[in-house]
Design a protein around this motif. Sequence first.
Motif, PDB file in Angstrom:
ATOM      1  N   UNK A  43       0.816  -1.230   0.000  1.00  0.00           N
ATOM      2  CA  UNK A  43       0.000   0.000   0.000  1.00  0.00           C
ATOM      3  C   UNK A  43       0.849   1.280   0.000  1.00  0.00           C
ATOM      4  N   UNK A  44       1.924   1.367   0.800  1.00  0.00           N
ATOM      5  CA  UNK A  44       2.718   2.608   0.741  1.00  0.00           C
ATOM      6  C   UNK A  44       3.255   2.866  -0.669  1.00  0.00           C
ATOM      7  N   UNK A  45       3.627   1.774  -1.375  1.00  0.00           N
ATOM      8  CA  UNK A  45       4.108   1.927  -2.756  1.00  0.00           C
ATOM      9  C   UNK A  45       3.003   2.475  -3.635  1.00  0.00           C
ATOM     10  N   UNK A  46       1.801   1.895  -3.515  1.00  0.00           N
ATOM     11  CA  UNK A  46       0.689   2.307  -4.370  1.00  0.00           C
ATOM     12  C   UNK A  46       0.242   3.730  -4.023  1.00  0.00           C
ATOM     13  N   UNK A  47       0.305   4.100  -2.735  1.00  0.00           N
ATOM     14  CA  UNK A  47      -0.070   5.466  -2.345  1.00  0.00           C
ATOM     15  C   UNK A  47       0.881   6.483  -2.981  1.00  0.00           C
ATOM     16  N   UNK A  48       2.166   6.115  -2.991  1.00  0.00           N
ATOM     17  CA  UNK A  48       3.153   7.014  -3.592  1.00  0.00           C
ATOM     18  C   UNK A  48       2.852   7.179  -5.088  1.00  0.00           C
ATOM     19  N   UNK A  49       2.540   6.045  -5.740  1.00  0.00           N
ATOM     20  CA  UNK A  49       2.208   6.079  -7.170  1.00  0.00           C
ATOM     21  C   UNK A  49       1.018   7.011  -7.402  1.00  0.00           C
ATOM     22  N   UNK A  50      -0.013   6.887  -6.539  1.00  0.00           N
ATOM     23  CA  UNK A  50      -1.208   7.726  -6.667  1.00  0.00           C
ATOM     24  C   UNK A  50      -0.845   9.202  -6.563  1.00  0.00           C
ATOM     25  N   UNK A  51       0.028   9.534  -5.602  1.00  0.00           N
ATOM     26  CA  UNK A  51       0.404  10.936  -5.394  1.00  0.00           C
ATOM     27  C   UNK A  51       1.195  11.466  -6.596  1.00  0.00           C
TER      28      UNK A  51
END
Length: 214
Positions: A43-51
């Motif tokens: 999730x932290x990886x995907x959140x960064x991608x989203x940002x």
Amino acid sequence: MLELMRKLSQAVISGEVETAAQLTEQLLAQGASPQEIIDNGLMPGMDYVGAQFRKGEMFIPEVLLSARTMQTAMDVLKPRLVSGNVPSQGTVVIGTVQGDLHDIGKNLVRMMLEAAGFSVIDLGIDVPAEKFLEAVKTHRPHILGLSALLTTTMTMQKQVIEALSAAGMRQGVKVMVGGAPVTEKYAREIGADGYGESAVQAVAVARSLVQVRR
Ligand code: B1M
């Protein structure tokens, strides 16, 4: 373990499918739980991608590769999440609403529900209201789950609930909604029976909805 989690987040960000699968295996071998791997690695990886996507610093092909990377890691986790010998808790029909192609969160919710002993019928993405209604008629689920990731498609959740009412089918099924833009308040406003902020919460909500119905 922390370092491996950090590397896994990085693999999701850079879309390194093989590396992410290997790191997930390694983390499991070191005793990390699937939930810890999702919460602290994927999730932290995907959140960064989203940002980065929002800022225009990552583009759709890169986001798709990150999404594929996350899905591959989740496929590694799936056998650990889905346990075969839990007594059935009820049936859930789930899908991503019409106009919306996002399915990673919905897939995660499906996996966690299955792990908790629910039988899940997954209608996939871009599902029109009529198809949800057809599935409710055919499968007679305890719960209908509607996922939406876009502010433009969350209104489809309302439309599905209205279509259920218009068809005289609203009383027979509990409706649970979720997805990043959806809130508890919105869920209440559109007449849903439950709202799951995360996959873990979706399981708790599904359990309580089945209790209410029994
Ligand atoms: Co999209 N996208 N995307 N995208 N995308 C978002 C959602 C966005 C927030 C990115 C951004 O701008 N920062 C933004 C939406 C803005 C808005 O509406 N407010 C956005 C946009 C704009 C778009 C496009 C319009 C871009 C474009 O074409 N210009 C386009 C739309 C396509 C369409 O659907 N018609 C688009 C396309 C895509 C990809 C195809 C490239 C890809 C999807 C690939 C796939 O899913 N197979 C993609 C991705 C990956 C994202 C982000 C980066 C990540 C979403 C994700 O998978 N998160 C996302 C930004 C972000 O959210 N950080 C973004 C991980 C997942 C585990 O979390 O889905 O939130 P999530 O699910 C959670 C909870 O929400 C909850 O549980 C899950 C697990 O804890 N949950 C439920 C979800 N469903 C539930 C159902 C329940 C209960 C709980 O009960 C039934």
